[in-house]
Design an enzyme around this catalytic site. Structure first.
Site, PDB file in Angstrom:
ATOM      1  N   ASP A  35       0.895  -1.467   0.019  1.00 29.18           N
ATOM      2  CA  ASP A  35      -0.031   0.010   0.016  1.00 29.18           C
ATOM      3  C   ASP A  35       0.936   1.102   0.116  1.00 29.18           C
ATOM      4  OD1 ASP A  35       0.558  -0.648   2.866  1.00 29.18           O
ATOM      5  OD2 ASP A  35      -0.566   1.526   3.158  1.00 29.18           O
ATOM      6  N   ASP A  51       5.708   0.326   3.118  1.00 28.82           N
ATOM      7  CA  ASP A  51       5.813  -0.797   3.939  1.00 28.82           C
ATOM      8  C   ASP A  51       5.955  -2.262   2.951  1.00 28.82           C
ATOM      9  OD1 ASP A  51       3.470  -1.061   3.481  1.00 28.82           O
ATOM     10  OD2 ASP A  51       2.869  -0.176   5.935  1.00 28.82           O
ATOM     11  N   TYR A  89      -5.456   0.521   9.321  1.00 32.29           N
ATOM     12  CA  TYR A  89      -6.457   0.706   8.285  1.00 32.29           C
ATOM     13  C   TYR A  89      -7.657   0.329   8.951  1.00 32.29           C
ATOM     14  CZ  TYR A  89      -3.164   1.950   4.709  1.00 32.29           C
ATOM     15  OH  TYR A  89      -2.365   2.457   3.958  1.00 32.29           O
ATOM     16  N   GLU A 146       5.876   9.842   3.355  1.00 29.26           N
ATOM     17  CA  GLU A 146       5.504   8.525   2.463  1.00 29.26           C
ATOM     18  C   GLU A 146       4.539   8.445   1.343  1.00 29.26           C
ATOM     19  OE1 GLU A 146       4.263   4.234   4.137  1.00 29.26           O
ATOM     20  OE2 GLU A 146       3.682   5.709   5.456  1.00 29.26           O
TER      21      GLU A 146
END
Length: 494
Positions: free
Chosen positions: A79, A82, A233, A473
């Site tokens: 995603d 990571d 999430y 990120e």
């Protein structure tokens, strides 16, 4: 301001209220930015990489995913920076890539339209695996705690690849509803080029939606799931919006009146008019209202009026002159919402502005925001200012898309980008051995072309620091709507 003023004067009045961008901004190469925004997804691939992989510093990874569950769960996307595969944001990313092609595919150069379909299929092939078992939904692969305790390349990954799943009657309406939406939208994207695949996606979407609707509840309310998905999430905003969102996409993809009845009859009970100003991987309300408004505007289905009214209200919150405006803009003109990864809001809202502008234009309508009428042209101009800000027309003169222009973030929060490529350094770099690269102030050795980072603060400041993950990120769900936005401006670069 009198509502009878001509549209041009209304547009000029609206634009004078928005914060100015630097007057020295050069014209942008939207075609280049579009191509790079799609290439980015190749850097996020998990599994066996194909021979035509364009981000060459990546290699095969996570080749045993699903083995613990006796299933092949290789593939899909990481995603962000990571190495976990979170299916909730992955499904939303897929929906937005497909919607980008549906609304703006005709504006894409043919090679980029093909590349967009490739990016979608990399995800839908994987999502089909996650729902391949009867009455079971696979929700995530990878333990985020162990993953986040390491800084290692996906190719070296040795952390737990735990598989998270639910089986009937346990609920996962949010993930299942978004997966159904992704497959339904993608079935439309593939209908012309691969009708057989499109049919498979639509047929599967129907089954997955049935699971979502039959066993209602949020996936993160399951105790054994919650420990793996929260706080990353979690479903913070409830599962009801994903049920309406999935049904709306199934209605558009299938034309089945049963789904029309569903979104009509459940508008109140599932809270269609709640949180209408949000749109992202967790909250679908603004996108839902824009999507359903298409049918209201084109077919005058009066029972969908509430969705159109909510879409109009959302638009008015973005207009500074409107009495209902409450969006925050940075001094440099960027749409800003509190929290991390702010550019996810800028890209999704820009996408909705352009999409709604298209719907309004076809029906020769505007949005009445009280003292101002928001025209299709004004919505497009507002979206353009967001796009140009991201590409470099901002107080820092910094492109927030990696690899676009000569001035972009060099130290993004991304494991594969920040560690030496396995092609250059074939020896394993262990979990804690990567910490030195994480803490380094040197630029990342591998350029993740097309990645859009989280973005600046509300005062237009940005520190190029991989430690500050909220700013540095990139994520797939920042990029996915941006694909459609950029495609529009390729054809309409005014």
């Amino acid at each position: 301001m009198p509502a009878t003023l001509c549209p041009l004067l209304l547009l000029l009045s609206l634009l004078t209220l928005l914060p100015p961008f630097p007057t020295t901004a050069a014209a942008h190469d939207y075609a280049d930015a579009l191509a790079k925004s799609i290439v980015f997804f190749e850097g996020q691939r998990s599994g066996f990489l194909p021979p035509d992989q364009r981000i060459a510093w990546r290699a095969n990874s996570a080749l045993a995913d699903g083995a613990s569950a006796g299933l092949d769960l290789t593939g899909g996307y990481y995603d962000a920076g990571d190495n976990v595969k979170f299916h909730f944001p992955m499904a939303f990313t897929t929906t937005m890539l497909a919607w980008s092609v549906l609304e703006f595919g005709d504006s894409m150069p043919p090679p980029e339209r093909r590349n967009s379909l490739v990016a979608i299929k990399w995800s839908t092939d994987y999502l089909l695996k996650t729902v391949s078992q009867p009455n079971k939904i696979f929700l995530q692969v990878g333990d985020p705690v162990s993953d986040h305790n390491c800084w290692e390349r996906p190719e070296d990954m040795d952390t737990s690849r735990k598989v998270y799943e639910v089986e009937a009657p346990r609920a996962a309406s949010d993930v299942a509803g978004e997966t159904a939406a992704a497959m339904a939208a993608s079935s439309l994207a593939f209908r012309e080029s691969d009708p057989g695949y499109a049919e498979t996606l639509l047929r599967t979407a129907v089954k997955v939606f049935d699971y979502a609707d039959s066993y209602r509840g949020a996936y993160s309310d399951n105790a054994d799931i919650r420990e793996g998905v929260c706080p990353y999430y979690c479903d913070f905003d409830g599962y009801q919006d994903e049920l309406l969102w999935g049904a709306a996409w199934l209605r558009r993809a299938s034309g089945d009146d049963a789904y029309l009845s569903y979104i009509q009859n459940n508008a109140k009970t599932l809270g269609a008019d709640d949180n209408i100003n949000e749109f992202g991987w967790d909250n679908k309300h603004a996108g839902l209202n824009v999507l359903v408004s298409k049918e209201f505007l084109e077919r005058n289905v009066l029972t969908l009026q509430s969705y159109k009214s909510s879409a109009d209200s959302f638009i008015c919150t973005l207009i500074p002159e409107s009495s209902s405006s409450h969006i925050e803009y940075s001094p440099g003109g960027l749409i800003y919402k509190p929290g991390g990864s702010n550019l996810q809001h800028a890209t999704t809202i820009s996408f909705l502005l352009l999409t709604y502008a298209s719907y309004l234009s076809r029906s020769s309508q505007a949005v009445d925001c009280g003292s101002v009428s928001a025209t299709a042209a004004s919505l497009r101009q507002l979206a353009k200012r967001q796009v140009d800000y991201i590409l470099g027309d901002n107080p820092l003169g910094l492109s927030y898309m990696v690899g676009y222009s000569n001035n972009y973030p060099q130290r993004i929060h991304h494991r594969g980008s920040s560690l030496p490529s396995i092609k250059d350094h074939p020896q394993v770099i262990g979990c804690k051995e990567g910490t030195a690269y994480f803490n380094s102030t040197s630029p990342n050795p591998n350029v993740l072309v097309g990645a859009v980072v989280g973005g600046p603060t509300n005062d237009d400041q940005y520190t190029d620091d991989r430690v500050d993950f909220r700013r540095s990120e990139p994520t797939t769900y920042i990029n996915a709507p941006f694909v459609g936005v950029l495609a529009y401006f390729v054809a309409n670069p005014y």
